[in-house]
Write an enzyme that holds these catalytic residues in place. Structure first.
Site, PDB file in Angstrom:
ATOM      1  N   ASP A 179       0.867  -1.053   0.012  1.00 53.03           N
ATOM      2  CA  ASP A 179       0.182   0.007   0.038  1.00 53.03           C
ATOM      3  C   ASP A 179       0.904   1.292  -0.155  1.00 53.03           C
ATOM      4  O   ASP A 179       1.965   1.303   0.357  1.00 53.03           O
ATOM      5  CB  ASP A 179      -1.057   0.016   1.310  1.00 53.03           C
ATOM      6  CG  ASP A 179      -2.146   0.770   0.922  1.00 53.03           C
ATOM      7  OD1 ASP A 179      -1.971   1.828  -0.085  1.00 53.03           O
ATOM      8  OD2 ASP A 179      -3.230   0.772   1.773  1.00 53.03           O
TER       9      ASP A 179
HETATM   10  C1  BGC Z   1      -5.008   3.253   0.061  1.00 51.11           C
HETATM   11  C2  BGC Z   1      -5.191   2.283  -1.181  1.00 51.11           C
HETATM   12  C3  BGC Z   1      -4.737   2.898  -2.639  1.00 51.11           C
HETATM   13  C4  BGC Z   1      -3.657   3.626  -2.475  1.00 51.11           C
HETATM   14  C5  BGC Z   1      -3.303   4.416  -3.711  1.00 51.11           C
HETATM   15  C6  BGC Z   1      -3.720   4.185  -0.233  1.00 51.11           C
HETATM   16  O1  BGC Z   1      -4.030   5.296   0.558  1.00 51.11           O
HETATM   17  O2  BGC Z   1      -5.089   2.641   1.373  1.00 51.11           O
HETATM   18  O3  BGC Z   1      -6.242   1.495  -1.122  1.00 51.11           O
HETATM   19  O4  BGC Z   1      -5.053   2.224  -3.562  1.00 51.11           O
HETATM   20  O5  BGC Z   1      -3.650   4.705  -1.467  1.00 51.11           O
HETATM   21  O6  BGC Z   1      -4.102   5.596  -3.812  1.00 51.11           O
END
Ligand code: BGC
Length: 686
Positions: free
Chosen positions: A233
């Site tokens: 993530d």
């Molecule tokens: C989120 C993800 C997301 C990523 C990219 C993170 O803060 O938890 O679900 O895909 O950001 O935007």
């Protein structure tokens, strides 16, 4: 491209080039190796559509005009359809839109289990039940990947709250993981073959998910034999050597110092100093190239010139149709006194729509799931298009969702709503939550409806003869007052660009509602297991000591009456269940029963199959969902349903044997229209 060619590519690469492929070089892409024809891997959120375009190193959106997309219903809506064909349809449209925007990976679907109604991201997830989540998410992945785009299931694992999500340590035993939190991921990474998976921010049993050997090595690679790419993530990686060794392939993050990421210069150094083996780097590159190859990214070096790779499409009538089909089947009818719904337009000439959600667009909110929708039909737009010009429609806010609206504003809006509502033949209240509550980065802390909506509905009910209410949310909310004061109540969701139209079609009977709740609606937050034991949101650690008793499993076992149970949803017609027959085969149970539409309208019903073991050696839930079938029946017609449950699905994970076991015992099977409306039951012995 064959294995040999991929290996040749790897041997032609310098360490620097390899490192460039293992971490973000922009907020949503890695670096390619141009001289060898390897393009960067481009990603986008997810899950309700393809997110707007961002510059390489800025979180201020580009603001272009060519990145408007289809806005699909949220995962909770999709799960409420209980229709895997619609999952496939939505996934397929989402995949085509992703490809058409030139992306390789869509950061979707979100498949974490809904453990508490307070989790801010529940709307991006599907259900409190592992079986429903697994059955509804698998086809999304298949649909996406048929477009030469990789799905990225997220967030592995136990990202069930937003409070302290970046550091909270989730403690759970193996059985809880095996039975509740793992099955949907297992399905996604094995049968559904998701090309990528995103590790969660949180810690799991003491170590961050990005460097957790139990998760990434023992489970993913060794047990599931997973060959796809593990992506962190954004900002979830906390180490170089540990993460590299545990099995993380690509580190993504949120800051623009790309070279300084753990998998940037520090990884280069770690290889140079022998702390990380070259071979390990090559394994990661091999996985990435293999997936790129499966996506036809390597065919001609330049993906845009590839003769084979699909080019995708966006905003097509088919995609908007998919959004509409899902929205139609997702809407759940909770209450319908005296069969007041569906409404007959001939019965009234003036209609008052009250409530902020009556005319609110939700697509732009929620965090990373935000969508730059080509359009979004609000309920007001849907209802007025449906009725045309012969009705007088008045929209009244009734309450304010503005953060600084004080009691004075609330009182005035309420008074205005009552005054206007009493002058109309029909009043429809449309309220609920919005993305100030259902959002990434924070959890709710109040189970009541916000903005004094309960008070408004109570007062409205005193001035109008009948009150139809629609509740929109991505999570369970205390609907006690809304239920009490409304003659009919509908649960809807962040239901995509066609949500308003679908709602109108249900209200006026063009569509017979067939959605069923994918999670329990309790009347008290402390009825939920995690809250009853004080383990939501925890502090620096959160202990899932409710174990496997999540959602209805807890309500059933503790004899707690929910306001609306898991699997619940009414129809404008009636169904009768009969003639249950069980037949035990070598490795499965064959189940036959008949279902008849005994009402006057055609309609769809979700027949739900639950099982129960009578004398288990370890505690088991009273009921566990093990199958469901959605059928479509004309009035007066019946259908014989023949389905089966594999015997291994009757088992449980034994902490004593440290394995899944199916005990010799008596079992019960329940067939119902919800987890609490059981129409047929039978017994069999193994
Ligand atoms: C989120 C993800 C997301 C990523 C990219 C993170 O803060 O938890 O679900 O895909 O950001 O935007």
């Amino acid at each position: 491209m064959n294995n040999e060619k991929i290996k040749n590519l790897i041997s032609a690469m310098t360490l620097e080039e390899k490192i460039g492929m293992l971490h973000g070089q922009g907020f949503f892409q890695t670096r390619g190796v141009k001289r060898l024809g390897i393009p960067p891997l481009k990603m986008s959120d997810g899950p309700m559509g393809v997110r707007q375009e961002f510059p390489m190193a800025s979180w201020a959106a580009k603001g272009d005009n060519d990145d408007y997309v289809s806005y699909f219903p949220a995962n909770t809506a999709l799960a409420a359809t209980w229709n895997p064909d619609l999952s496939y349809k939505l996934g397929n449209a989402l995949g085509a839109e992703t490809r058409s925007r030139g992306k390789d990976v869509i950061l979707a679907p979100g498949i974490n289990i809904i453990r508490s109604p307070f989790c801010g991201r529940n709307f991006e997830y599907m259900s409190e039940d592992p079986y429903l989540t697994k059955k509804m998410s698998g086809p999304v992945i298949t649909g996406i990947q048929e477009n030469d785009v990789a799905a990225c299931v997220k967030h592995f694992i136990a990202n069930n709250q937003e409070t302290k999500r970046l550091e909270v340590d989730v403690q759970m035993d193996t059985r809880t993981m095996e039975e509740i939190y793992l099955p949907a991921f297992e399905e996604a990474l094995t049968n559904a073959d998701s090309f990528t998976v995103m590790t969660a921010y949180n810690k799991f049993n003491g170590s961050y998910c990005c460097e957790n050997e139990t998760l990434l090595k023992d489970l993913l690679r060794d047990r599931f034999n997973y060959k796809g790419i593990v992506v962190s993530d954004w900002g979830a990686c906390h180490s170089t050597v540990e993460s590299a060794k545990a099995g993380l392939d690509i580190e993504m993050s949120v800051t623009d110092d790309f070279d300084d990421y753990y998998f940037g210069n520090p990884l280069y150094e770690a290889v140079m100093t022998g702390k990380v083996d070259q071979g390990l780097i090559d394994e990661k590159i091999y996985r990435i190239l293999t997936i790129m190859d499966r996506l036809h990214m390597l065919d001609k070096g330049d993906p845009t010139n590839s003769p084979i790779r699909k080019s995708g499409s966006r905003n097509t009538p088919d995609h908007h149709g998919a959004a509409l089909d899902v929205a139609r089947e997702s809407i759940v009818l909770l209450k319908n006194n005296n069969r007041i719904l569906p409404l007959n337009p001939q019965d009234f000439t003036s209609i008052a729509i009250v409530g902020d959600n009556g005319d609110k667009k939700h697509s732009t909110g929620g965090g990373s799931a935000e969508i730059k929708a080509l359009y979004e039909h609000t309920p007001l737009a849907g209802i007025s298009s449906y009725l045309g010009g012969n009705h007088k429609i008045t929209y009244i806010k009734g309450y304010s969702s503005e953060k600084d609206a004080g009691p004075y504003v609330a009182f005035n809006l309420r008074e205005e709503a009552k005054r206007l509502a009493s002058n109309h033949d029909l009043v429809i209240f449309i309220g609920g939550l919005n993305h100030d509550h259902d959002t990434e980065g924070s959890d709710r802390s109040d189970y009541k409806l916000p903005y004094q909506q309960d008070q408004l509905v109570k007062e409205l009910s005193q001035v109008c003869e009948t009150l139809i209410s629609v509740h929109i949310s991505g999570s369970a909310v205390d609907l006690t007052d809304l239920t009490t004061y409304s003659d009919a109540l509908i649960q809807s969701w962040y239901n995509g660009m066609e949500g308003g139209r679908a709602l109108a079609e249900v209200l006026f009977g063009q569509v017979n509602p067939s959605g069923k709740l994918p999670f329990t609606f309790a009347s008290d937050i402390n009825d939920y297991a995690a809250h009853s034991i004080g383990e939501f949101p925890g502090s620096s650690t959160v202990s899932y000591s409710e174990s496997i008793f999540v959602g209805y499993r807890h309500f059933d076992s503790h004899d707690i009456d929910p306001l609306y149970p898991f699997g619940y949803g009414l129809s404008y017609t009636n169904f009768a269940y009969s003639d249950l027959n069980l037949s035990l085969k070598d490795d499965y149970l064959e189940i036959t029963f008949t279902i008849k539409n005994t009402g006057e309208r055609s309609g769809k019903e979700v027949c739900q199959l639950y099982t129960s073991q009578i004398h288990p050696s370890e505690p088991r839930p009273h009921k566990e969902l093990k199958g469901f079938v959605k059928i479509d029946l004309q009035p007066g017609y019946d259908q014989v349903i023949k389905t089966k449950i594999p015997l291994r699905d009757l088992g449980f994970y034994s902490e004593i044997s440290r394995a899944w076991i199916t005990e010799q015992d008596k079992y019960q099977i329940f067939i119902g229209s919800s987890s609490r409306d059981i129409h047929l039951s039978g017994e069999f012995a193994l």
